[in-house]
Design an enzyme around this catalytic site. Structure first.
Site, PDB file in Angstrom:
ATOM      1  NE  ARG A 184      -3.833  -1.931   2.435  1.00 36.94           N
ATOM      2  CZ  ARG A 184      -3.880  -2.757   3.475  1.00 36.94           C
ATOM      3  NH1 ARG A 184      -3.121  -2.548   4.528  1.00 36.94           N
ATOM      4  NH2 ARG A 184      -4.706  -3.767   3.477  1.00 36.94           N
ATOM      5  CG  PHE A 197     -10.612  -7.991  -6.266  1.00 39.41           C
ATOM      6  CD1 PHE A 197     -11.677  -8.897  -6.260  1.00 39.41           C
ATOM      7  CD2 PHE A 197      -9.836  -7.903  -7.409  1.00 39.41           C
ATOM      8  CE1 PHE A 197     -11.932  -9.702  -7.374  1.00 39.41           C
ATOM      9  CE2 PHE A 197     -10.078  -8.691  -8.523  1.00 39.41           C
ATOM     10  CZ  PHE A 197     -11.129  -9.592  -8.515  1.00 39.41           C
ATOM     11  CG  ASP A 232     -14.981  -5.429  -2.486  1.00 37.39           C
ATOM     12  OD1 ASP A 232     -13.785  -5.635  -2.229  1.00 37.39           O
ATOM     13  OD2 ASP A 232     -15.893  -6.230  -2.161  1.00 37.39           O
ATOM     14  CG  ASP A 279      -5.225  -7.470  -2.749  1.00 36.67           C
ATOM     15  OD1 ASP A 279      -4.720  -8.606  -2.814  1.00 36.67           O
ATOM     16  OD2 ASP A 279      -5.416  -6.876  -1.665  1.00 36.67           O
ATOM     17  CB  CYS A 324      -3.738 -13.979  -1.095  1.00 36.23           C
ATOM     18  SG  CYS A 324      -5.506 -13.993  -1.359  1.00 36.23           S
TER      19      CYS A 324
HETATM   20  N1  SAH Z   1      -7.211  -4.911  -1.275  1.00 36.76           N
HETATM   21  C1  SAH Z   1      -7.879  -5.105  -0.011  1.00 36.76           C
HETATM   22  C2  SAH Z   1      -8.119  -6.556   0.328  1.00 36.76           C
HETATM   23  C3  SAH Z   1      -8.909  -7.316  -0.695  1.00 36.76           C
HETATM   24  S1  SAH Z   1      -9.710  -8.711  -0.038  1.00 36.76           S
HETATM   25  C4  SAH Z   1      -7.121  -4.390   1.088  1.00 36.76           C
HETATM   26  O1  SAH Z   1      -6.034  -3.849   0.844  1.00 36.76           O
HETATM   27  O2  SAH Z   1      -7.595  -4.380   2.224  1.00 36.76           O
HETATM   28  C5  SAH Z   1     -10.653  -9.241  -1.373  1.00 36.76           C
HETATM   29  C6  SAH Z   1     -11.917  -8.449  -1.643  1.00 36.76           C
HETATM   30  O3  SAH Z   1     -12.460  -8.919  -2.869  1.00 36.76           O
HETATM   31  C7  SAH Z   1     -13.039  -8.579  -0.619  1.00 36.76           C
HETATM   32  O4  SAH Z   1     -13.379  -7.306  -0.153  1.00 36.76           O
HETATM   33  C8  SAH Z   1     -14.230  -9.186  -1.395  1.00 36.76           C
HETATM   34  O5  SAH Z   1     -15.474  -8.605  -1.050  1.00 36.76           O
HETATM   35  C9  SAH Z   1     -13.882  -8.830  -2.805  1.00 36.76           C
HETATM   36  N2  SAH Z   1     -14.397  -9.707  -3.864  1.00 36.76           N
HETATM   37  C10 SAH Z   1     -14.395 -11.061  -3.913  1.00 36.76           C
HETATM   38  N3  SAH Z   1     -14.827 -11.500  -5.124  1.00 36.76           N
HETATM   39  C11 SAH Z   1     -15.104 -10.386  -5.851  1.00 36.76           C
HETATM   40  C12 SAH Z   1     -15.572 -10.168  -7.179  1.00 36.76           C
HETATM   41  N4  SAH Z   1     -15.806 -11.185  -8.005  1.00 36.76           N
HETATM   42  N5  SAH Z   1     -15.729  -8.907  -7.592  1.00 36.76           N
HETATM   43  C13 SAH Z   1     -15.481  -7.853  -6.765  1.00 36.76           C
HETATM   44  N6  SAH Z   1     -15.031  -8.005  -5.509  1.00 36.76           N
HETATM   45  C14 SAH Z   1     -14.848  -9.254  -5.042  1.00 36.76           C
END
Ligand code: SAH
Length: 384
Positions: free
Chosen positions: A206, A222, A244, A288, A328
């Site tokens: 970040r 995401f 998201d 992510d 991940c």
């Molecule tokens: N980048 C974030 C962490 C991401 S965690 C950070 O720095 O905190 C992954 C995220 O992807 C979650 O919030 C989940 O709601 C979202 N997610 C999962 N599948 C998804 C999809 N198909 N489209 C959009 N968001 C999704």
């Protein structure tokens, strides 16, 4: 209890791998003690160490020591060393981090995150559950936390034959709970947030996004509660979009934008379809996603998912634009992830330069004998 491994199966354990799968077990003598402990031996009778045994789990034994015992004193010492090793990470700008990283801190099944003056704990295995009282007493004494909250609600727990265990163990939760990461404030919802509430593993990445964001049109896919998006705005991005699928993520992101004076345009959508829509022209794109592969059997499907979003992502980037792309899934190894991303670039007919190779931060140490612990990998590419 004494467990003798099959011939040849002692090698990984001898090198320090903490897991013994059911297929490696040759014979079992006696019953585990009240903490599930067993001595682990090679086929020729040599002691490999002490671990905890669970008949219900495919990971039959998780190793705790190379000796013939493991005591409450040993556990306390590991907790105390892990806490001490985080001291340098906590500054006036960062008041929260992972404190215990399971296998990476030689405490398989235990994760503890520090949120300001309190902690959130997750016990993932029956073997670690047996030490619950010692863990809670030790952490209380060593950290004097203002609260201890538990988020033991993982899928792994079900495989271990354990029910979920969630809620406040001690103290009271601040409302709101606001943490600081590299000088940025984040509201955290420990009760219904994902994992233990916040993804500390991306702290360094970040900060890197923040460094590269000045004057760029940024899109954070995401986004969850906006860890990357808020940093992009703080770093002087021209504009920041975040996507998201979760409405809660959107709500928390807006709050985080608000408390940091950031302007972020959130879209609640499935990233796969969002990236297929016309438009784009991003100068910095973050991908992510959540874990696409939970185990080896899901790697092919996950690879298609990574390929899809990265291919679409490359198409949305301006010439000279930056792609921050992550996986991940521990079942997808770093080399395979590179291959997927690089082949997506080729299919999108884009050239790219590799600028950074990223992993989780140092509060997520990995035991080098345990490659499964190295789950987070990221690449930063400059795209033409
Ligand atoms: N980048 C974030 C962490 C991401 S965690 C950070 O720095 O905190 C992954 C995220 O992807 C979650 O919030 C989940 O709601 C979202 N997610 C999962 N599948 C998804 C999809 N198909 N489209 C959009 N968001 C999704």
């Amino acid at each position: 209890m004494k467990v003798v491994l099959k011939k040849g199966k002692e090698k990984l354990v001898a090198m320090g791998h903490p897991w013994v799968f059911s297929g490696a077990v040759g014979s079992v003598e006696g019953k585990p003690d009240e903490r599930g402990l067993c001595g682990v031996y090679s086929h020729n009778g040599g002691l490999l160490g002490t671990g905890y045994y669970n008949e219900k789990s495919a990971i039959r034994i998780r190793m705790l020591s190379k000796g013939s015992s493991f005591t409450a004193g040993d556990l306390r010492q590991r907790l105390s060393l892990a806490i001490e090793r985080r001291c340098g990470l906590l500054t006036s700008d960062t008041d929260s981090c992972r404190v215990i990283n399971s296998e990476g801190d030689f405490l398989p099944g235990l994760t503890v995150d520090r949120y300001g003056s309190g902690i959130c704990l997750q016990i993932g295995t029956a073997g670690m559950e047996a030490w619950r009282a010692v863990i809670i007493d030790s952490l209380s004494e060593m950290l004097s936390p203002s609260f201890i909250y538990e988020r033991s609600d993982t899928e792994a727990r079900k495989r271990e034959g354990l029910a979920d265990s969630e809620g406040l163990i001690k103290g009271s939760l601040p409302d709101p709970l606001i943490i600081r990461e590299n000088g940025v404030s984040f509201l955290v919802n420990l009760v219904c947030g994902q994992k233990t509430g916040f993804f500390f593993d991306q702290r360094d990445s970040r900060a890197l996004v923040r460094r590269y964001s000045a004057g760029r049109i940024v899109c954070d896919c995401f986004s969850y509660s906006g860890g990357f998006a808020v940093n992009a705005a703080k770093g002087g991005a021209l504009s920041v979009a975040a996507v998201d699928a979760s409405a809660n993520a959107g709500k928390w992101l807006s709050q985080n934008a608000g408390i940091n004076g950031a302007d972020i345009n959130f879209t609640e959508a499935d990233v796969f379809s969002f990236l297929r829509q016309p438009g784009g022209g991003f100068d910095l794109l973050i991908l992510d996603p959540p874990k696409f592969a939970r185990h080896a059997g899901e790697v092919d499907r996950a690879a298609r998912g990574y390929k899809d979003i990265n291919l679409a992502g490359f198409r949305k980037l301006t010439s000279g634009g930056l792609l921050f792309t992550f996986s991940c899934s521990n079942a997808v190894d770093p080399y395979l992830f590179r291959q997927i991303v690089f082949s997506a670039a080729a299919d999108a007919r884009r050239q790219a330069q590799l600028l950074h190779v990223l992993t989780a931060g140092p509060d997520h140490p990995v035991n080098i004998a345990h490659k499964e612990g190295e789950y987070l990998k990221g690449l930063v590419l400059r795209v033409f």
